[in-house]
Design a protein around this motif. Structure first.
Motif, mmCIF file in Angstrom:
data_model
loop_
_atom_site.group_PDB
_atom_site.id
_atom_site.type_symbol
_atom_site.label_atom_id
_atom_site.label_comp_id
_atom_site.label_asym_id
_atom_site.label_seq_id
_atom_site.Cartn_x
_atom_site.Cartn_y
_atom_site.Cartn_z
ATOM 1 N N VAL A 34 -11.365 -7.004 20.718
ATOM 2 C CA VAL A 34 -10.700 -6.632 21.969
ATOM 3 C C VAL A 34 -11.210 -5.279 22.440
ATOM 4 O O VAL A 34 -11.471 -5.080 23.631
ATOM 5 C CB VAL A 34 -9.169 -6.628 21.787
ATOM 6 C CG1 VAL A 34 -8.480 -5.992 22.979
ATOM 7 C CG2 VAL A 34 -8.654 -8.041 21.565
ATOM 8 N N THR A 35 -11.399 -4.354 21.516
ATOM 9 C CA THR A 35 -11.926 -3.039 21.876
ATOM 10 C C THR A 35 -13.333 -3.149 22.437
ATOM 11 O O THR A 35 -13.649 -2.546 23.469
ATOM 12 C CB THR A 35 -11.924 -2.116 20.644
ATOM 13 O OG1 THR A 35 -10.585 -2.027 20.141
ATOM 14 C CG2 THR A 35 -12.450 -0.740 20.977
ATOM 15 N N VAL A 36 -14.179 -3.920 21.782
ATOM 16 C CA VAL A 36 -15.562 -4.087 22.240
ATOM 17 C C VAL A 36 -15.593 -4.732 23.625
ATOM 18 O O VAL A 36 -16.316 -4.270 24.522
ATOM 19 C CB VAL A 36 -16.378 -4.919 21.232
ATOM 20 C CG1 VAL A 36 -17.709 -5.358 21.817
ATOM 21 C CG2 VAL A 36 -16.580 -4.137 19.954
ATOM 22 N N LEU A 37 -14.809 -5.769 23.822
ATOM 23 C CA LEU A 37 -14.798 -6.447 25.118
ATOM 24 C C LEU A 37 -14.223 -5.555 26.217
ATOM 25 O O LEU A 37 -14.693 -5.592 27.361
ATOM 26 C CB LEU A 37 -14.018 -7.755 25.021
ATOM 27 C CG LEU A 37 -14.670 -8.829 24.152
ATOM 28 C CD1 LEU A 37 -13.763 -10.048 24.036
ATOM 29 C CD2 LEU A 37 -16.025 -9.227 24.719
ATOM 30 N N THR A 38 -13.234 -4.736 25.875
ATOM 31 C CA THR A 38 -12.677 -3.807 26.854
ATOM 32 C C THR A 38 -13.711 -2.765 27.262
ATOM 33 O O THR A 38 -13.860 -2.445 28.452
ATOM 34 C CB THR A 38 -11.424 -3.112 26.290
ATOM 35 O OG1 THR A 38 -10.469 -4.112 25.946
ATOM 36 C CG2 THR A 38 -10.819 -2.151 27.293
ATOM 37 N N LEU A 40 -16.975 -3.128 27.128
ATOM 38 C CA LEU A 40 -17.983 -3.830 27.906
ATOM 39 C C LEU A 40 -17.515 -4.018 29.346
ATOM 40 O O LEU A 40 -18.267 -3.783 30.295
ATOM 41 C CB LEU A 40 -18.305 -5.184 27.261
ATOM 42 C CG LEU A 40 -19.298 -6.061 28.010
ATOM 43 C CD1 LEU A 40 -20.667 -5.396 28.046
ATOM 44 C CD2 LEU A 40 -19.386 -7.422 27.349
ATOM 45 N N TYR A 41 -16.262 -4.419 29.513
ATOM 46 C CA TYR A 41 -15.695 -4.608 30.843
ATOM 47 C C TYR A 41 -15.695 -3.287 31.615
ATOM 48 O O TYR A 41 -16.053 -3.243 32.794
ATOM 49 C CB TYR A 41 -14.275 -5.167 30.728
ATOM 50 C CG TYR A 41 -13.574 -5.341 32.038
ATOM 51 C CD1 TYR A 41 -13.865 -6.408 32.865
ATOM 52 C CD2 TYR A 41 -12.601 -4.424 32.449
ATOM 53 C CE1 TYR A 41 -13.217 -6.568 34.066
ATOM 54 C CE2 TYR A 41 -11.954 -4.573 33.655
ATOM 55 C CZ TYR A 41 -12.260 -5.642 34.464
ATOM 56 O OH TYR A 41 -11.628 -5.786 35.660
ATOM 57 N N LEU A 42 -15.316 -2.213 30.950
ATOM 58 C CA LEU A 42 -15.283 -0.902 31.585
ATOM 59 C C LEU A 42 -16.686 -0.478 32.014
ATOM 60 O O LEU A 42 -16.883 0.028 33.125
ATOM 61 C CB LEU A 42 -14.692 0.116 30.618
ATOM 62 C CG LEU A 42 -14.563 1.548 31.113
ATOM 63 C CD1 LEU A 42 -13.604 1.618 32.289
ATOM 64 C CD2 LEU A 42 -14.070 2.436 29.996
ATOM 65 N N ALA A 43 -17.672 -0.686 31.158
ATOM 66 C CA ALA A 43 -19.056 -0.332 31.498
ATOM 67 C C ALA A 43 -19.557 -1.139 32.688
ATOM 68 O O ALA A 43 -20.233 -0.600 33.579
ATOM 69 C CB ALA A 43 -19.958 -0.550 30.287
ATOM 70 N N LEU A 44 -19.225 -2.412 32.734
ATOM 71 C CA LEU A 44 -19.645 -3.242 33.870
ATOM 72 C C LEU A 44 -18.980 -2.776 35.162
ATOM 73 O O LEU A 44 -19.620 -2.721 36.216
ATOM 74 C CB LEU A 44 -19.314 -4.710 33.609
ATOM 75 C CG LEU A 44 -20.165 -5.397 32.552
ATOM 76 C CD1 LEU A 44 -19.626 -6.797 32.259
ATOM 77 C CD2 LEU A 44 -21.610 -5.484 33.012
ATOM 78 N N GLN A 45 -17.711 -2.425 35.099
ATOM 79 C CA GLN A 45 -17.018 -1.935 36.292
ATOM 80 C C GLN A 45 -17.622 -0.624 36.778
ATOM 81 O O GLN A 45 -17.828 -0.440 37.979
ATOM 82 C CB GLN A 45 -15.525 -1.753 36.009
ATOM 83 C CG GLN A 45 -14.778 -3.045 35.863
ATOM 84 C CD GLN A 45 -14.816 -3.875 37.129
ATOM 85 O OE1 GLN A 45 -14.666 -3.372 38.225
ATOM 86 N NE2 GLN A 45 -15.039 -5.163 36.963
ATOM 87 N N ILE A 46 -17.926 0.280 35.861
ATOM 88 C CA ILE A 46 -18.547 1.544 36.243
ATOM 89 C C ILE A 46 -19.920 1.284 36.852
ATOM 90 O O ILE A 46 -20.287 1.872 37.871
ATOM 91 C CB ILE A 46 -18.638 2.491 35.034
ATOM 92 C CG1 ILE A 46 -17.244 2.970 34.652
ATOM 93 C CG2 ILE A 46 -19.558 3.674 35.322
ATOM 94 C CD1 ILE A 46 -17.185 3.730 33.345
ATOM 95 N N GLY A 47 -20.676 0.374 36.241
ATOM 96 C CA GLY A 47 -22.001 0.041 36.755
ATOM 97 C C GLY A 47 -21.970 -0.560 38.143
ATOM 98 O O GLY A 47 -22.906 -0.396 38.923
ATOM 99 N N LEU A 48 -20.902 -1.225 38.482
ATOM 100 C CA LEU A 48 -20.786 -1.797 39.820
ATOM 101 C C LEU A 48 -20.259 -0.783 40.831
ATOM 102 O O LEU A 48 -20.609 -0.836 42.008
ATOM 103 C CB LEU A 48 -19.857 -3.011 39.794
ATOM 104 C CG LEU A 48 -20.381 -4.229 39.043
ATOM 105 C CD1 LEU A 48 -19.291 -5.291 38.953
ATOM 106 C CD2 LEU A 48 -21.601 -4.798 39.730
#
Length: 67
Positions: A34-38, A40-48
């Protein structure tokens, strides 16, 4: 009931525990996943979001065409 429907139903019931077991065998607990996926999700949101905000800043600070 038909046989294919029963197989599908039972497979759907088995899937969540099987996924958790496979992830745990991979050496990580569900909390770690869950930590890893969270993250990853945060990094993708920042990247967008960063390119969008940079574009807005360039438009705001750029030269205006008013003469």
């Amino acid at each position: 009931m038909s046989h294919p429907f029963e197989v599908t139903t039972e497979s759907a019931k088995l899937a969540p525990p099987a996924i958790v077991s496979l992830l745990h065998v991979g050496g990580m607990t569900p909390a770690d996943w869950v930590t890893v996926l969270t993250l990853l999700y945060l990094a993708l949101q920042i990247g967008l979001l960063v390119p969008r905000y940079l574009k807005q800043l360039r438009n705001y600070w750029g030269p205006s065409d008013e003469s």
